[in-house]
Design a protein around this motif. Sequence first.
Motif, short mmCIF file in Angstrom:
data_model
loop_
_atom_site.label_atom_id
_atom_site.label_comp_id
_atom_site.label_asym_id
_atom_site.label_seq_id
_atom_site.Cartn_x
_atom_site.Cartn_y
_atom_site.Cartn_z
N LEU A 130 0.88 -1.07 0.00
CA LEU A 130 -0.08 0.04 -0.03
C LEU A 130 0.67 1.27 0.08
N LYS A 131 2.31 1.56 0.84
CA LYS A 131 2.67 2.67 0.69
C LYS A 131 3.02 2.36 -0.36
N GLY A 176 14.09 3.11 -2.77
CA GLY A 176 14.19 3.78 -2.01
C GLY A 176 13.40 5.27 -1.46
N LYS A 177 14.02 6.78 -0.74
CA LYS A 177 13.22 7.32 -0.97
C LYS A 177 13.32 7.93 -2.16
N PRO A 178 12.47 8.68 -2.53
CA PRO A 178 11.99 9.29 -3.32
C PRO A 178 12.27 10.81 -4.03
N ARG A 179 13.45 11.44 -4.64
CA ARG A 179 13.86 12.55 -4.50
C ARG A 179 12.79 13.84 -5.08
N ARG A 180 12.73 14.51 -4.91
CA ARG A 180 11.72 15.93 -4.79
C ARG A 180 11.22 16.02 -6.09
N ILE A 181 12.20 16.21 -7.40
CA ILE A 181 12.02 15.84 -8.25
C ILE A 181 11.36 15.00 -9.20
N PHE A 191 3.72 14.08 3.38
CA PHE A 191 3.02 13.80 3.44
C PHE A 191 3.29 11.73 3.23
N ALA A 192 3.89 11.86 1.93
CA ALA A 192 5.46 11.02 1.37
C ALA A 192 5.65 10.76 2.09
N GLU A 193 6.88 11.63 2.84
CA GLU A 193 7.95 10.86 4.38
C GLU A 193 6.70 10.54 5.50
N ASN A 194 5.76 10.76 5.91
CA ASN A 194 4.79 10.59 7.16
C ASN A 194 4.64 8.71 6.04
N ILE A 195 4.47 8.12 4.82
CA ILE A 195 3.99 7.41 5.06
C ILE A 195 5.33 5.84 3.98
N LEU A 196 6.40 6.36 4.04
CA LEU A 196 7.45 5.78 3.81
C LEU A 196 8.05 5.33 5.31
#
Length: 87
Positions: free
Chosen positions: A38-39, A54-59, A71-76
Amino acid sequence: MWDKNSLLVDLTDGKIKTFIFGFDKHPIHVSQDVVDGLKETIILALTTLHRVLGKPRRIDFIDQREIVIRFAENILHGNPLVKSVEL
């Protein structure tokens, strides 16, 4: 299966459906924790990525506003989206 291009939201019955293709060198079933799947689906929907490694970049984000990034950081990180309130 978690590739965003394999998912379809059927508006007639309100269900999410998936297209599954398999062949000898690529198994159809891949064991993955439901929460992790789901994440990954949420991150794929927010970005232009085809896989989450991994963690997506802002771009990589379609909408690069700070609220979307948080929001994405909280999900990850598995942080709760709503803070509990004591009654």
